[in-house]
Write a protein that holds these residues in place. Structure first.
Motif, PDB file in Angstrom:
ATOM      1  N   TYR A 112     -42.786  49.710  -5.621  1.00 13.74           N
ATOM      2  CA  TYR A 112     -43.478  48.454  -5.970  1.00 13.74           C
ATOM      3  C   TYR A 112     -43.216  47.459  -4.843  1.00 13.74           C
ATOM      4  O   TYR A 112     -42.049  47.216  -4.495  1.00 13.74           O
ATOM      5  N   HIS A 113     -44.270  46.889  -4.278  1.00 13.35           N
ATOM      6  CA  HIS A 113     -44.086  45.817  -3.302  1.00 13.35           C
ATOM      7  C   HIS A 113     -44.290  44.488  -3.997  1.00 13.35           C
ATOM      8  O   HIS A 113     -45.352  44.218  -4.555  1.00 13.35           O
ATOM      9  N   GLY A 114     -43.270  43.651  -4.015  1.00 14.21           N
ATOM     10  CA  GLY A 114     -43.354  42.348  -4.680  1.00 14.21           C
ATOM     11  C   GLY A 114     -41.946  41.845  -4.918  1.00 14.21           C
ATOM     12  O   GLY A 114     -40.967  42.582  -4.772  1.00 14.21           O
ATOM     13  N   MET A 115     -41.859  40.578  -5.295  1.00 12.45           N
ATOM     14  CA  MET A 115     -40.553  39.957  -5.530  1.00 12.45           C
ATOM     15  C   MET A 115     -40.063  40.371  -6.918  1.00 12.45           C
ATOM     16  O   MET A 115     -40.739  40.097  -7.916  1.00 12.45           O
ATOM     17  N   GLY A 116     -38.923  41.003  -6.993  1.00 14.99           N
ATOM     18  CA  GLY A 116     -38.383  41.414  -8.285  1.00 14.99           C
ATOM     19  C   GLY A 116     -37.496  40.332  -8.873  1.00 14.99           C
ATOM     20  O   GLY A 116     -36.733  39.687  -8.144  1.00 14.99           O
ATOM     21  N   SER A 117     -37.627  40.108 -10.195  1.00 18.58           N
ATOM     22  CA  SER A 117     -36.703  39.176 -10.855  1.00 18.58           C
ATOM     23  C   SER A 117     -36.454  39.669 -12.275  1.00 18.58           C
ATOM     24  O   SER A 117     -37.330  40.285 -12.891  1.00 18.58           O
ATOM     25  N   PHE A 118     -35.232  39.418 -12.748  1.00 16.52           N
ATOM     26  CA  PHE A 118     -34.916  39.885 -14.100  1.00 16.52           C
ATOM     27  C   PHE A 118     -35.637  39.016 -15.136  1.00 16.52           C
ATOM     28  O   PHE A 118     -35.665  37.786 -15.023  1.00 16.52           O
ATOM     29  N   LYS A 119     -36.218  39.708 -16.137  1.00 17.04           N
ATOM     30  CA  LYS A 119     -36.751  38.992 -17.300  1.00 17.04           C
ATOM     31  C   LYS A 119     -35.643  38.967 -18.346  1.00 17.04           C
ATOM     32  O   LYS A 119     -35.385  37.976 -18.990  1.00 17.04           O
ATOM     33  N   ASP A 120     -34.980  40.113 -18.464  1.00 20.56           N
ATOM     34  CA  ASP A 120     -33.753  40.240 -19.259  1.00 20.56           C
ATOM     35  C   ASP A 120     -33.015  41.454 -18.691  1.00 20.56           C
ATOM     36  O   ASP A 120     -33.392  41.934 -17.620  1.00 20.56           O
TER      37      ASP A 120
END
Ligand code: FAD
Ligand code: NAD
Length: 467
Positions: A112-120
């Motif tokens: 996956y190309h994109g900025m990863g961030s935790f949702k939980d």
């Protein structure tokens, strides 16, 4: 929503190696990278491009200053095509990062190309220019690496006041490059531009360069780099960096508390790197970082949230690609129920200047501080036939062994190809060899490796043959 056994955030040497090992062990694996190319700092703006420029500039220096002594005469002037050198570096990077794309495909890892961030703690959002998506992951591995750090009063403008990233893609050779920080980056890139014709001044806060390595290595490398024309200003505390048009002025206080200024056209800030977790939204998953910004982990590299692990530059320890790789493998194997182990004492450190500098285990300073009684054996490269044949006579191999058991505790080298030679020391120490074990092994003649045998003979009972 796609669901995975493991999601790896960050595709540097920590992240992509972790992903491959997870896939090898049968886990359904995804990797998330915010940039268009995989490979992280190391492949894009770190290890690989810096070594490409070190190699190219080394060839140039050899042609300018050393071909003649080998009887090679070049009619006319030797011309430098800097743009081509930078383009070649770009091509090496492209080939290498494409290799990671291939490996991801081969191992059936979803990229996956994109900025990863935790949702939980079990969901990760991935934001790219054209879409936002969320994936579910039973386990996550944070491998988001590091970014250059700076000093509070310095504004990196990325044009004249630059970090290693810009220094790897300049469009002209600086007339006078002022390097703040005589660590690994400052010395490697400082040497590149010195070879290409820049005046280079290294301004270092401590009283020696490469301060975490053995003191003998700092001394020898500084001696050789001084001969190559690099100027060193040790025990200098930088207090200001200002830009006036094309000029950069660095102000510092020296050991006598006098104010000194350096005027140049570029300033490379190489005072270390900081762990990078910006935009990762660790708090949404409940993951803790310490006051230095490092994600906190236990001995299993597990964060305070049991299904989330972290590896590489973003956690404690040396910021090295091969350390990140070992940690990637360790986490994958732990997730698969295995019991892997990393001996952090045996992660080698290398500076790819010429001569190279390489180290493993304890330095003499550390042994003294720990009160360990030790023996020291040393052998100069200049006494080797191989060194004289190639003309690479600077440096030495130094072996520190336990005074009572003779077990090798540290090996420190400066010289041609010692980046490769250090692996012999790592292997010996991994098997807990004594200096005498090494001294009794046959080393091919003539090789640089003979210096290891000779230093081991010297450490055993001062019976080196050739010095
Ligand atoms: P990185 O390689 O930094 O990779 C992290 C990746 O995560 C990056 O691609 C980043 O874009 C991505 N990322 C971050 N946040 C997110 C997010 N939220 N979502 C998606 N992606 C994200 N080490 C050596 O061992 N040998 C060398 O010769 C050497 N030379 C170097 C030369 C230079 C000039 C520099 C700067 C470094 C060098 N290093 C070297 C250090 C080495 O590059 C690092 O130790 C190594 O890259 C760390 O690997 P990592 O996987 O932890 O992180
Ligand atoms: P470093 O920690 O190697 O060196 C930083 C240097 O800056 C030190 O000598 C330090 O004493 C000095 N310094 C700190 N504050 C200063 C100040 N205010 N004024 C003057 N000097 C100051 O960091 P780096 O060279 O920026 O490299 C960053 C990381 O990247 C390192 O951890 C290194 O491991 C990694 N790296 C590794 C390699 C390699 O393995 N060959 C190459 C490049 C980078």
């Amino acid at each position: 929503m796609s669901s995975y056994d493991v999601a790896v955030i960050g595709s540097g040497p920590g992240g992509y190696v972790a992903a491959i090992r997870c896939a090898q062990l049968g886990m359904k694996t995804a990797i998330i990278e915010k940039y268009n190319t995989l490979g992280g700092t190391c492949l894009n703006v770190g290890c690989i491009p810096s070594k490409a420029l070190l190699d190219s500039s080394h060839h140039y220096e050899e042609a300018l200053h050393h071909f003649e002594e080998h009887g090679i005469e070049i009619p006319g002037d030797i011309k430098l095509n800097f743009q081509k050198m930078i383009e070649r570096k770009g091509a090496v990077v492209e080939q290498t990062t494409k290799g990671i794309d291939f490996l991801m495909g081969k191992n059936k890892i979803e990229v996956y190309h994109g900025m990863g961030s935790f949702k939980d703690a079990t969901h990760i959002e991935i934001a790219s220019d054209d879409k936002n998506e969320t994936i579910e992951a039973k386990y996550s591995i944070i491998a988001t690496g590091s970014k250059p750090s700076t000093l509070p009063f310095i504004k990196i403008d990325k044009e004249r006041i630059i970090t290693s990233t810009e220094a790897l893609s300049l469009t002209e050779i600086p007339k006078h490059l002022i390097v703040i920080g005589g660590g690994v980056i400052g010395l490697e890139l400082g040497q590149v531009y010195r070879r290409l014709g820049a005046e280079v001044s290294v301004v270092e806060y401590m009283d020696r360069i490469i301060p975490t390595m053995d003191g003998s290595q700092s001394k020898e490398l500084m001696k050789v780099m001084k001969k190559q024309g690099v100027k060193f200003y040790l025990s200098h505390k930088v207090s200001a960096v200002e830009r006036n048009g094309k000029e950069v002025v660095v102000t510092a206080k020296n050991a006598k508390d006098e104010t000194v200024t350096f005027e140049g056209d570029y300033c490379l800030v190489s005072v270390g790197r900081r762990p990078y977790t910006d935009g990762l939204k660790l708090e949404r998953a409940g993951v803790k970082a310490n006051e230095r910004g490092q994600v906190e982990v236990n001995d299993h590299l597990q964060t305070n949230i049991s299904n989330i692990y972290a590896i590489g530059d973003v956690i404690r320890g040396a910021m090295l690609a091969h350390k990140a790789e070992e940690e990637g493998v360790l986490v994958a194997e732990i997730l698969a129920g295995q019991k892997p182990h990393i001996n952090y004492n045996l992660i080698p450190g290398v500076v790819y200047t010429w001569p190279e500098v390489a180290s493993v285990g304890k330095t003499e300073e550390q042994l003294k501080e720990e009160g360990v009684s030790y023996k020291m054996g040393q052998f100069p490269m200049r006494a080797l036939g191989r060194s004289r044949a190639s003309g690479d006579t600077d440096g030495f191999v130094k072996i520190l062994s336990d005074a009572n058991t003779d077990e090798i505790l540290g090996v420190h080298m400066v010289g041609a190809r010692v980046a490769d030679l250090i692996t012999e020391a790592v292997t010996a120490m991994e098997f807990r060899a004594s200096a005498e074990d090494l001294a009794r092994m046959s080393h091919a003649h003539p090789t640089y490796a003979e210096a290891v045998k000779e230093a081991a003979l010297d450490a055993t009972d001062k019976r080196s043959i050739h010095s």
